[in-house]
Design a protein around this motif. Sequence first.
Motif, PDB file in Angstrom:
ATOM      1  N   ILE A 155      23.878  35.364   7.105  1.00  0.00           N
ATOM      2  CA  ILE A 155      23.647  34.525   8.291  1.00  0.00           C
ATOM      3  C   ILE A 155      24.950  33.522   8.048  1.00  0.00           C
ATOM      4  N   ASP A 156      25.288  32.988   8.968  1.00  0.00           N
ATOM      5  CA  ASP A 156      26.374  32.429   9.199  1.00  0.00           C
ATOM      6  C   ASP A 156      25.948  30.658   8.579  1.00  0.00           C
ATOM      7  N   LEU A 157      26.413  30.192   7.300  1.00  0.00           N
ATOM      8  CA  LEU A 157      26.478  28.725   6.602  1.00  0.00           C
ATOM      9  C   LEU A 157      27.376  27.568   7.508  1.00  0.00           C
ATOM     10  N   ASP A 158      28.649  28.335   8.305  1.00  0.00           N
ATOM     11  CA  ASP A 158      28.985  27.805   8.028  1.00  0.00           C
ATOM     12  C   ASP A 158      28.825  25.424   8.578  1.00  0.00           C
ATOM     13  N   ASN A 159      28.063  25.932   9.434  1.00  0.00           N
ATOM     14  CA  ASN A 159      27.511  24.319   9.777  1.00  0.00           C
ATOM     15  C   ASN A 159      26.981  23.513   8.572  1.00  0.00           C
ATOM     16  N   VAL A 160      26.433  24.627   7.421  1.00  0.00           N
ATOM     17  CA  VAL A 160      25.502  23.435   6.292  1.00  0.00           C
ATOM     18  C   VAL A 160      25.891  22.928   6.394  1.00  0.00           C
ATOM     19  N   THR A 161      25.712  21.423   5.986  1.00  0.00           N
ATOM     20  CA  THR A 161      26.319  20.606   4.585  1.00  0.00           C
ATOM     21  C   THR A 161      26.100  21.034   2.809  1.00  0.00           C
ATOM     22  N   THR A 162      26.890  21.037   2.716  1.00  0.00           N
ATOM     23  CA  THR A 162      26.391  20.893   0.880  1.00  0.00           C
ATOM     24  C   THR A 162      26.650  20.086   0.075  1.00  0.00           C
ATOM     25  N   ARG A 163      25.984  19.690  -0.752  1.00  0.00           N
ATOM     26  CA  ARG A 163      26.367  18.830  -2.018  1.00  0.00           C
ATOM     27  C   ARG A 163      26.418  18.719  -3.107  1.00  0.00           C
ATOM     28  N   ALA A 164      26.589  18.241  -3.710  1.00  0.00           N
ATOM     29  CA  ALA A 164      26.158  18.928  -5.614  1.00  0.00           C
ATOM     30  C   ALA A 164      25.026  18.199  -5.778  1.00  0.00           C
ATOM     31  N   THR A 165      24.890  16.909  -5.660  1.00  0.00           N
ATOM     32  CA  THR A 165      24.000  16.382  -5.951  1.00  0.00           C
ATOM     33  C   THR A 165      23.130  15.272  -5.059  1.00  0.00           C
ATOM     34  N   LEU A 166      21.994  14.319  -6.017  1.00  0.00           N
ATOM     35  CA  LEU A 166      21.636  13.745  -3.939  1.00  0.00           C
ATOM     36  C   LEU A 166      22.165  12.589  -4.068  1.00  0.00           C
ATOM     37  N   SER A 167      22.918  11.696  -5.330  1.00  0.00           N
ATOM     38  CA  SER A 167      23.904  11.498  -4.618  1.00  0.00           C
ATOM     39  C   SER A 167      24.747  11.216  -3.821  1.00  0.00           C
ATOM     40  N   ASP A 168      25.800  12.587  -4.387  1.00  0.00           N
ATOM     41  CA  ASP A 168      26.601  12.965  -3.326  1.00  0.00           C
ATOM     42  C   ASP A 168      26.045  12.714  -1.642  1.00  0.00           C
ATOM     43  N   GLY A 169      25.291  13.932  -1.674  1.00  0.00           N
ATOM     44  CA  GLY A 169      24.381  13.883  -0.081  1.00  0.00           C
ATOM     45  C   GLY A 169      24.259  12.963   0.322  1.00  0.00           C
ATOM     46  N   LEU A 170      24.024  11.418  -0.305  1.00  0.00           N
ATOM     47  CA  LEU A 170      23.263  10.136   0.377  1.00  0.00           C
ATOM     48  C   LEU A 170      24.884   9.754   0.771  1.00  0.00           C
ATOM     49  N   LYS A 171      25.893  10.006  -0.277  1.00  0.00           N
ATOM     50  CA  LYS A 171      27.447   9.582   0.000  1.00  0.00           C
ATOM     51  C   LYS A 171      27.818   9.537   1.729  1.00  0.00           C
ATOM     52  N   GLU A 172      27.760  11.292   1.550  1.00  0.00           N
ATOM     53  CA  GLU A 172      28.328  11.555   2.582  1.00  0.00           C
ATOM     54  C   GLU A 172      27.444  11.478   3.677  1.00  0.00           C
ATOM     55  N   ALA A 173      25.877  11.400   3.710  1.00  0.00           N
ATOM     56  CA  ALA A 173      25.192  10.682   4.879  1.00  0.00           C
ATOM     57  C   ALA A 173      25.561   9.174   5.414  1.00  0.00           C
ATOM     58  N   PHE A 174      26.054   8.180   4.417  1.00  0.00           N
ATOM     59  CA  PHE A 174      26.149   7.051   4.424  1.00  0.00           C
ATOM     60  C   PHE A 174      27.857   7.043   5.621  1.00  0.00           C
ATOM     61  N   ARG A 175      28.486   8.235   4.635  1.00  0.00           N
ATOM     62  CA  ARG A 175      30.608   7.843   5.506  1.00  0.00           C
ATOM     63  C   ARG A 175      30.069   8.686   6.963  1.00  0.00           C
ATOM     64  N   ARG A 176      28.763   9.196   7.418  1.00  0.00           N
ATOM     65  CA  ARG A 176      29.019  10.604   8.348  1.00  0.00           C
ATOM     66  C   ARG A 176      28.533   8.964   9.609  1.00  0.00           C
ATOM     67  N   MET A 177      27.348   7.871   8.917  1.00  0.00           N
ATOM     68  CA  MET A 177      27.434   6.593   9.832  1.00  0.00           C
ATOM     69  C   MET A 177      27.913   5.927   9.434  1.00  0.00           C
ATOM     70  N   GLY A 178      29.071   5.708   8.920  1.00  0.00           N
ATOM     71  CA  GLY A 178      29.853   4.596   8.753  1.00  0.00           C
ATOM     72  C   GLY A 178      30.104   3.000   8.296  1.00  0.00           C
ATOM     73  N   ILE A 179      28.674   4.297   7.117  1.00  0.00           N
ATOM     74  CA  ILE A 179      28.014   3.082   6.532  1.00  0.00           C
ATOM     75  C   ILE A 179      28.196   2.655   5.459  1.00  0.00           C
ATOM     76  N   GLN A 180      29.094   1.580   4.313  1.00  0.00           N
ATOM     77  CA  GLN A 180      30.161   1.671   3.168  1.00  0.00           C
ATOM     78  C   GLN A 180      29.611   0.958   2.255  1.00  0.00           C
ATOM     79  N   VAL A 181      29.537   1.980   0.775  1.00  0.00           N
ATOM     80  CA  VAL A 181      28.830   1.158  -0.202  1.00  0.00           C
ATOM     81  C   VAL A 181      29.341   0.533  -1.524  1.00  0.00           C
ATOM     82  N   SER A 182      29.490  -0.469  -1.974  1.00  0.00           N
ATOM     83  CA  SER A 182      30.639  -0.682  -2.325  1.00  0.00           C
ATOM     84  C   SER A 182      29.699  -1.270  -3.742  1.00  0.00           C
ATOM     85  N   HIS A 183      30.876  -1.549  -4.457  1.00  0.00           N
ATOM     86  CA  HIS A 183      30.284  -2.393  -5.757  1.00  0.00           C
ATOM     87  C   HIS A 183      30.547  -3.545  -5.628  1.00  0.00           C
ATOM     88  N   LYS A 184      29.474  -4.625  -6.022  1.00  0.00           N
ATOM     89  CA  LYS A 184      29.687  -6.252  -5.918  1.00  0.00           C
ATOM     90  C   LYS A 184      30.460  -6.600  -6.533  1.00  0.00           C
TER      91      LYS A 184
END
Length: 289
Positions: A258-287
């Motif tokens: 089946i076509d998986l081209d539109n399915v986004t995958t990341r290795a870990t939950l942390s990476d997934g959250l970073k990708e979600a924030f990036r798409r929403m234009g949210i920047q999370v950085s160390h203080k």
Amino acid sequence: MVKQTKNTSKILTELLKLQIGNITERIEREGQTVFGGSNLLESDEIADLCIQFLQLLVALLESRDPDDDASPQFHALEMFFNNLSKQILVRGGRIEDLVRYIQFMQHTLIDALGEDEKIKVDDARTILLYLSSLFNELILAVFQAYLSEKERTIWAQEAELRETSTPITEIWDGVLTLPIIGTLDSSRTMIVMDALLNRIASDHASAVVMDLTGVKNIDSQVSHHLIQMVRAIQLMGADAILTGIRPDIARALTSLNIDLDNVTTRATLSDGLKEAFRRMGIQVSHKAA
């Protein structure tokens, strides 16, 4: 129930009224042993239930047709044991003890019958058959109440399990996470999908991170459901990001052709959250230090 004559009903009613004190005392004493010792019922409750039982039995015997199990009098007696069954179960009692107690009630009445030498053999036989039939019906009512209560409990537990099996959390405004743990069978997949789509709608979510780290097994059918879930998320206008995909799950997904081209995958939950924030234009950085 076994048919009895007006005469045998009258004999049994008179017997109950004549020996009401003795019968009540024996039934109450047994009730104290069965339910009182384990604190399932208070002494007053046991005394009340004995009196109420005998009153309902006499009312049935004095009714127009004591053999009619559709009569209001029989229904009242049936409901009495139905409610008693639920009361005992809710307080942690056992159905076996209640059934034995009901059988003791029957034996007490039979003993009282045997102590009356004036009752003819034919009448005694008819009364015995009637009592046997009556108490069988009452025990059946108790088991029906027991099964009904059990089903209600199982349904409540399943509802609670469904709730805990879909721990959807809003980690950020518009970002949902769904860690899936255990075996993801078809039935559970459908439950998770329903809950997830409802949360996307109610929270106006823009991204969903589905973490599969805790999924042990997945078959081809469930893989299809998983992809359908991703498609459904996308149709709701949100981004779906799969994380924590194990090698065997990856093999299962790629074998589906089946076509998986539109399915986004990341290795870990942390990476997934970073990708979600990036798409929403949210920047999370160390203080800054």
